[in-house]
Design an enzyme around this catalytic site. Structure first.
Site, PDB file in Angstrom:
ATOM      1  CG  HIS A 313      11.124   2.007   8.303  1.00 18.93           C
ATOM      2  ND1 HIS A 313      11.044   1.173   9.387  1.00 18.93           N
ATOM      3  CD2 HIS A 313      12.332   1.800   7.742  1.00 18.93           C
ATOM      4  CE1 HIS A 313      12.171   0.493   9.488  1.00 18.93           C
ATOM      5  NE2 HIS A 313      12.966   0.846   8.514  1.00 18.93           N
ATOM      6  CG  ASP A 371      17.221   3.395   1.742  1.00 21.60           C
ATOM      7  OD1 ASP A 371      18.433   3.286   1.970  1.00 21.60           O
ATOM      8  OD2 ASP A 371      16.394   2.510   1.995  1.00 21.60           O
TER       9      ASP A 371
HETATM   10  N1  ACO Z   1       4.611   5.357  -1.234  1.00 24.43           N
HETATM   11  C1  ACO Z   1       3.259   5.281  -1.294  1.00 24.43           C
HETATM   12  N2  ACO Z   1       2.513   4.533  -0.461  1.00 24.43           N
HETATM   13  C2  ACO Z   1       3.151   3.839   0.491  1.00 24.43           C
HETATM   14  C3  ACO Z   1       4.553   3.886   0.634  1.00 24.43           C
HETATM   15  C4  ACO Z   1       5.280   4.686  -0.279  1.00 24.43           C
HETATM   16  N3  ACO Z   1       6.630   4.759  -0.194  1.00 24.43           N
HETATM   17  N4  ACO Z   1       4.934   3.094   1.654  1.00 24.43           N
HETATM   18  C5  ACO Z   1       3.804   2.563   2.152  1.00 24.43           C
HETATM   19  N5  ACO Z   1       2.731   3.008   1.447  1.00 24.43           N
HETATM   20  C6  ACO Z   1       1.319   2.687   1.715  1.00 24.43           C
HETATM   21  C7  ACO Z   1       1.022   1.248   1.293  1.00 24.43           C
HETATM   22  O1  ACO Z   1       0.581   1.192  -0.046  1.00 24.43           O
HETATM   23  C8  ACO Z   1      -0.047   0.863   2.285  1.00 24.43           C
HETATM   24  O2  ACO Z   1      -1.271   1.422   1.830  1.00 24.43           O
HETATM   25  P1  ACO Z   1      -2.677   0.685   2.166  1.00 24.43           P
HETATM   26  O3  ACO Z   1      -2.801   0.699   3.669  1.00 24.43           O
HETATM   27  O4  ACO Z   1      -3.690   1.556   1.488  1.00 24.43           O
HETATM   28  O5  ACO Z   1      -2.574  -0.682   1.595  1.00 24.43           O
HETATM   29  C9  ACO Z   1       0.348   1.602   3.559  1.00 24.43           C
HETATM   30  O6  ACO Z   1       1.139   2.723   3.124  1.00 24.43           O
HETATM   31  C10 ACO Z   1       1.159   0.761   4.522  1.00 24.43           C
HETATM   32  O7  ACO Z   1       2.312   0.322   3.851  1.00 24.43           O
HETATM   33  P2  ACO Z   1       2.818  -1.170   3.822  1.00 24.43           P
HETATM   34  O8  ACO Z   1       3.455  -1.452   2.501  1.00 24.43           O
HETATM   35  O9  ACO Z   1       1.762  -2.098   4.295  1.00 24.43           O
HETATM   36  O10 ACO Z   1       3.925  -1.076   4.929  1.00 24.43           O
HETATM   37  P3  ACO Z   1       5.068  -2.079   5.126  1.00 24.43           P
HETATM   38  O11 ACO Z   1       5.504  -1.933   6.526  1.00 24.43           O
HETATM   39  O12 ACO Z   1       4.705  -3.433   4.667  1.00 24.43           O
HETATM   40  O13 ACO Z   1       6.193  -1.551   4.121  1.00 24.43           O
HETATM   41  C11 ACO Z   1       8.003  -0.404   3.185  1.00 24.43           C
HETATM   42  C12 ACO Z   1       7.218  -0.718   4.458  1.00 24.43           C
HETATM   43  C13 ACO Z   1       8.329  -1.705   2.415  1.00 24.43           C
HETATM   44  C14 ACO Z   1       9.330   0.238   3.566  1.00 24.43           C
HETATM   45  C15 ACO Z   1       7.170   0.549   2.296  1.00 24.43           C
HETATM   46  O14 ACO Z   1       6.924   1.740   3.002  1.00 24.43           O
HETATM   47  C16 ACO Z   1       7.851   0.853   0.957  1.00 24.43           C
HETATM   48  O15 ACO Z   1       7.753   0.056   0.037  1.00 24.43           O
HETATM   49  N6  ACO Z   1       8.572   2.013   0.864  1.00 24.43           N
HETATM   50  C17 ACO Z   1       9.284   2.343  -0.339  1.00 24.43           C
HETATM   51  C18 ACO Z   1      10.579   1.550  -0.410  1.00 24.43           C
HETATM   52  C19 ACO Z   1      11.614   2.014   0.602  1.00 24.43           C
HETATM   53  O16 ACO Z   1      11.882   3.192   0.736  1.00 24.43           O
HETATM   54  N7  ACO Z   1      12.227   1.022   1.292  1.00 24.43           N
HETATM   55  C20 ACO Z   1      13.280   1.284   2.251  1.00 24.43           C
HETATM   56  C21 ACO Z   1      12.843   0.945   3.653  1.00 24.43           C
HETATM   57  S1  ACO Z   1      14.111   1.357   4.781  1.00 24.43           S
HETATM   58  C22 ACO Z   1      15.223   0.136   4.635  1.00 24.43           C
HETATM   59  O17 ACO Z   1      14.976  -0.979   4.370  1.00 24.43           O
HETATM   60  C23 ACO Z   1      16.624   0.505   4.855  1.00 24.43           C
END
Ligand code: ACO
Length: 440
Positions: A313, A371
């Site tokens: 998140h 989720d």
């Molecule tokens: N699985 C694996 N790696 C992940 C995940 C994941 N679910 N989420 C984040 N990471 C990693 C990223 O690849 C990134 O790695 P890096 O630093 O090596 O590049 C690091 O963790 C930071 O993640 P970001 O994507 O930069 O974080 P951001 O705040 O932009 O994204 C998000 C948050 C979009 C929710 C992300 O965690 C994700 O895509 N999760 C899966 C989708 C999801 O569950 N979305 C629902 C969110 S809650 C909602 O909207 C109700």
């Protein structure tokens, strides 16, 4: 300067560029991070700030929802989400979000009546549905029909009239559940079921989805409480992508139905509200606890776009408090509907356990989000995965309308117009540069 006196100016930040010093006021939030006011920076220093994804940018002043991502705290108008989920029902939470405090018994009764009398849709909207393919995603119908409400309810389009704003808000909240249920019925080829105003918001939604012309759906208290809790937990979440979309659309003066349709569109994406559908589909794809390692490795690989859906998140760097509540409800609902030892729940819990002990997830502070468990509950209630995001959207109409109203009533609000960090061509003489890669 923000309108709120409690956000007192405490000190200034100094920005030094080429020997010029710019003083930037810092305002104290009532809780959480303070903000640096950069609104005059461009006029003084001819510089923009650059913040892709708005990771360090507060886009507005708000009194509605507070999140402490490190501690895993979520509060609506100061009240903890755990307490609201236990003690309130969805319409009470809607009232809280929109008006700022919990209603007394009389006020709540009156407000429930006001919302309930808007559950019906104009008869011609039924024709609107006939235009969709039966296999259309119900979110496509939500986006289209929500926007179309602006053509049916033209007496609540004046955003400068407080009464019209309130009436539009009630219409959006009440009608979103009817639209969502109709989208479901249309996609399974059943006749639409009319709302019943003697039922609660959640009971009525379940009735519209699961009753049919031959049989009345008996709403069990366990299921309606679970539904209501899901609505409460999804009602608002401060300035996320869809809420910011609603605010940005509204900042141009667009009508409320059009703004909410924009929010529904933004919510649909798998990185946001679409993650509940994606999380359940991912669990089904993983299929067995034997495959967890393989999928965790895929999630950790830089070369693989796969992410663990329902994990991570932008704000929570701790367990999402909503996921904690849903994990408990999940067990109750499965027991109630007689699903013993659900392999998907078992898989989800094992996946969570392994991920939370994995170095990659620990270092990146990736925890289950709202989720991760909601899909398992909704599936047990009887919803197909395509309906999960629709249910999220119905709940979020509360937060979107509260945030939209706050924005319209904010005297310092102006049209949202971000700037850019331009890295394209400088001025070219026509025809001096032709690309061979002019198609993608
Ligand atoms: N699985 C694996 N790696 C992940 C995940 C994941 N679910 N989420 C984040 N990471 C990693 C990223 O690849 C990134 O790695 P890096 O630093 O090596 O590049 C690091 O963790 C930071 O993640 P970001 O994507 O930069 O974080 P951001 O705040 O932009 O994204 C998000 C948050 C979009 C929710 C992300 O965690 C994700 O895509 N999760 C899966 C989708 C999801 O569950 N979305 C629902 C969110 S809650 C909602 O909207 C109700």
């Amino acid at each position: 300067m923000p309108k709120n006196k409690s956000t007192s100016k405490i000190k200034t930040a100094k920005l030094i560029i080429n020997k010029n010093t710019y003083e930037l006021p810092i305002y104290n939030s009532t809780e959480g991070e303070s903000v640096i006011d950069i609104s005059k920076l461009h006029s003084q220093a001819k510089l923009f700030t650059y913040d892709p994804g708005f990771t360090s940018t507060a886009s507005c002043e708000s009194k509605i929802t507070f999140i402490d991502g490190d501690k895993g705290i979520l509060r609506y108008r100061g009240y903890n989400i755990e307490e609201l989920a236990n003690k309130s029902d969805f319409i009470e939470v809607v009232n809280l979000l929109i008006y700022g405090d919990l209603p007394n018994k009389e006020q709540l009764k009156k407000y429930k009546k006001l919302i309930t009398r808007h559950t019906l849709l104009h008869e011609q909207i039924i024709n609107f549905f006939q235009g969709f393919r039966r296999d259309a995603h119900p979110m496509a119908m939500m986006v289209g029909v929500m926007g179309a409400l602006s053509s049916f309810y033209q007496d609540t389009l004046d955003i400068n009239d407080a009464h019209q704003r309130q009436e539009a808000t009630r219409r959006i909240i009440a009608k979103s559940s009817t639209i969502g249920a109709m989208a479901y019925k249309y996609s399974i080829g059943q006749a639409f079921v009319s709302p019943k105003n003697n039922l609660s918001f959640s009971e009525n939604f379940l009735h519209m989805c699961f009753s049919n012309t031959a049989e009345e759906y008996k709403v069990s208290p366990v299921i309606s409480k679970a539904m209501d809790t899901i609505f409460i937990l999804h009602a608002d979440h401060e300035q996320n992508a869809s809420t910011s979309t609603v605010r940005l659309a509204g900042s141009s003066g667009a009508n409320p139905f059009a703004c909410i349709a924009a929010g529904v569109s933004s919510l649909w994406g798998p990185a946001h509200g679409g993650a509940n559908q994606a999380a359940l589909e991912m669990l089904e794809e993983i299929g067995s606890t034997k495959n967890i390692k393989k999928y965790l490795n895929k999630a950790k690989s830089k070369k693989d776009p796969f992410k663990l859906m329902g994990f991570g998140h932008r704000v929570y760097k701790n367990y999402d408090p909503r996921a904690k509540i849903l994990k408990k409800i999940c067990k109750n609902v499965l027991a109630h509907v007689g699903i013993k030892n659900d392999p998907i729940l078992k898989l989800a819990m094992e996946l969570e356990k392994i991920a939370l002990n994995d170095k990659y997830f620990i270092e990146k502070k990736l925890y289950p989000n709202v989720d991760f468990y909601s899909g398992i509950i909704l599936r047990a209630i009887g919803f197909p995965p395509e309906m999960f995001t629709v249910i999220f959207a119905i709940a979020r109409t509360a937060g979107w309308t509260a945030q939209w109203t706050e924005m319209i009533e904010d005297p310092i609000q102006k049209i949202g117009r971000p700037r850019q960090y331009y890295t394209g061509n400088k001025s070219l003489k026509y025809g001096t540069k032709r690309s061979r890669k002019n198609t993608r």
